[in-house]
Design an enzyme around this catalytic site. Structure first.
Site, PDB file in Angstrom:
ATOM      1  N   HIS A 187       0.828  -1.203   0.000  1.00  0.00           N
ATOM      2  CA  HIS A 187       0.000   0.000   0.000  1.00  0.00           C
ATOM      3  C   HIS A 187       0.865   1.255   0.000  1.00  0.00           C
ATOM      4  CE1 HIS A 187      -2.874  -3.019   1.373  1.00  0.00           C
ATOM      5  NE2 HIS A 187      -3.796  -2.233   0.855  1.00  0.00           N
ATOM      6  N   ASP A 204      -4.661  -4.829  -8.325  1.00  0.00           N
ATOM      7  CA  ASP A 204      -4.873  -4.389  -6.959  1.00  0.00           C
ATOM      8  C   ASP A 204      -5.227  -2.902  -7.038  1.00  0.00           C
ATOM      9  OD1 ASP A 204      -5.016  -4.411  -4.206  1.00  0.00           O
ATOM     10  OD2 ASP A 204      -3.010  -5.215  -3.898  1.00  0.00           O
TER      11      ASP A 204
END
Length: 580
Positions: free
Chosen positions: A286, A358
């Protein structure tokens, strides 16, 4: 509606009716919408089978779509708001910034979206950094939201949408992994984490539990689950952790296959992630781009087997990871790597379904502007762009690349064909009634899996002496209460102090959260912290769900033994101390 452009096309649902010959029971459903002037750039591909094999209905449909519809079908953003059409001023402002519209419905209509992801996060969720809003308040609200989203995608007014319509449904997905990543956590059956299932080692129980969970997602109108995680946990990782089934590739593969079969047996498309494997790095994708340094032989043996098992089980989607796979394409994130997604995933593993990125709002995907990133991702082999940081810029970038040839039309038609094929697989399934939520049989499946997972790694398998005092690390009062209630229901005397102390620790806890006075320490997430505990009895549940606390209570009071085995290595602790 504010900010919405006229939609110069026949709706996707209408195209499906015409091309596939599907009957919805709605008079005139196959006719053109009021605005049917074709786009000047809407010419079909000359050969719809050029990259997709035989001319399937989905391929024929994709070949008829305008440039605008093709681009829209590969987008799966998030939107602000708990309703498709009625949103707060704050949500409208968020949607304006994200996509130049006020509501989720307007976003679907303006951009001809292929799907939408429902987002939201909890305090212990390591994926919370890319979840800027929540679409989830309660189950009734979620069902109303998904119904409204499908109505927007159908192109039909809500009042005329017939029961059973949705011949080509909008993809509505969410990250319902269970454990620390659980978007819908109230009013539904909560399964134990993936690592708990790995400790149980019972694929049959995993499949049954995931079939129950899939049935409930379907009842809520969710037709895509971004689960299961297929990452083999080779290192201690806070971002993957208990989201993984464990460290053994073969055992993880069995669990992944079982979860896929359970979900898809309930009519919900499963997604194996994060290809080709996020478990051998502790770096959180992330925020940074993890580098996978193992050689190709190690990748083949230690990372790929669960993905192969998920593919063999028929998974509808594979999620590409923001991962630098040095043995395949060094220096390039898998998201943007044709060698990883087309040569390896398609060519070597034979995956024919939808490849979804993603979240494109994660840091490693934002190394270039949103439009350029989306073009690079599709050219690499992705078929769906998930959570773009700006929908307008992403849409415009894809459309511009399609028109200038930097995104070949054949590649985009191929991607859309896969998306439409998945939608076709999902079409026509009856939506279960809301009464299935939290059904007794579903809880029983979750409870059986949770009970099979309880692992004891220190101490004799004997009954904990009464009375019992339950303590917990900070912020775990709800779970402590669940355990106390379960113990008392089983006839155990629980006191505030002075009894045999059972201490609970969970996600994110460290050595300072352990209790020196505890006779029993219980790890409710990854079990690594148990190696630092001096308690004479050590147990792992890998989960803080109600089912897991109920199963733990049965072990503590001697009704059952702990049958699980550690699915990862924890210092010098044995896999189990009970001889199971």
């Amino acid at each position: 509606m504010a900010g919405v452009l006229p939609s110069p096309r026949v709706t996707i649902a209408a195209f499906l009716l015409a091309v596939l010959g599907v009957t919805s029971g709605c008079a005139g459903a196959g006719s053109a919408s009021p605005n049917t002037t074709p786009s000047s750039s809407s010419g079909p591909s000359t050969d719809p089978t050029a990259t997709t094999g035989p001319a399937t209905p989905a391929a024929r449909l994709a070949a008829t779509l305008s440039d605008e519809d093709l681009v829209g079908q590969v987008l799966m953003p998030y939107a602000y708001g708990g309703s498709a059409t009625e949103v707060s001023a704050g949500s409208a402002a968020g949607n304006q910034q994200l996509a130049g519209v006020d509501s989720p419905a307007e976003m679907i209509e303006r951009y001809r979206l292929g799907g939408l992801i429902l987002v939201g996060f909890s305090a212990d969720d390591p994926t919370g950094s890319n979840q800027p809003t929540t679409n989830v308040d309660d189950t009734a609200q979620v069902r109303a939201l998904t119904t409204g989203l499908q109505q927007a995608a159908s192109g039909l007014p809500a009042a005329t949408l017939p029961a059973g319509a949705g011949d080509l449904p909008l993809l509505i997905g969410t990250d319902q992994e269970f454990g620390i990543v659980t978007r819908i956590d109230q009013g539904v059956t909560i399964l134990p984490s993936a690592m708990a299932a790995g400790a149980a080692g019972r694929p049959d129980l995993t499949e049954a539990a995931w079939r129950a969970a899939g049935t409930e997602l379907a009842a809520l109108g969710v037709n895509v689950d971004f689960a299961p995680v297929a990452d083999v946990l080779g290192v201690s990782s806070t971002v993957i952790g208990s989201r993984s089934y464990g460290a053994d590739p073969a055992l993880t593969a069995q669990q992944v296959g079982a979860a896929v079969r359970g979900l898809q047996g309930a009519g919900v498309a499963a997604t194996v992630k994060h290809f080709p494997g996020h478990g051998h790095t502790a770096v959180d994708s992330h925020g940074d781009l993890p580098v996978l340094e193992q050689d190709r032989a190690a990748l083949d043996t230690a990372d790929l087997p669960p993905f192969a098992a998920g593919i063999d089980a028929g998974a509808g989607l594979v999620m590409s990871g923001h991962l630098d796979v040095t043995s395949v394409d060094p220096g390039v994130a898998a998201t943007f790597s044709r060698k990883v997604l087309t040569d390896l995933l398609r060519g070597e593993l034979g995956f024919e379904g939808v490849v979804v990125t993603d979240g494109m709002n994660m840091a490693p995907a934002q190394v270039m502007p949103p439009g350029a990133a989306a073009v690079a991702a599709v050219n690499a082999g992705n078929d769906l762009i998930l959570m773009p940081p700006n929908v307008t810029a992403t849409y415009d970038g894809l459309l511009g690349a399609l028109r200038d040839g930097s995104l070949p039309r054949e590649r985009l038609v191929q991607a859309v064909t896969r998306v439409l094929t998945l939608k076709q697989r999902l079409a026509g399934a009856a939506t279960p009634p809301m009464s299935v939520l939290g059904a007794a049989g579903h809880y029983a499946a979750a409870r059986e899996l949770a009970a099979a997972a309880i692992t004891q790694v220190r101490g004799a398998c004997t009954v904990v002496g009464q009375p019992v005092t339950v303590t917990a690390s900070a912020g775990r009062d709800r779970t402590r209460t669940l355990l106390i209630e379960s113990l008392r229901a089983g006839g155990v005397e629980v006191v505030d102090r002075g009894g045999t102390t059972v201490h609970l620790v969970g996600y994110g806890d460290g050595a300072s959260d352990l209790s020196a006075a505890a006779a029993v320490t219980v790890a409710m997430d990854t079990p690594y912290l148990l190696a630092q505990s001096r308690s004479p009895v050590l147990l792992a549940t890998y989960s803080s769900s109600a089912a897991s606390m109920s199963a733990l209570a049965d072990v503590l009071r001697g009704k059952t033994k702990a049958p699980g085995r550690l699915p990862v290595s924890v210092g010098d602790l044995p896999p189990t101390s009970c001889g199971q």
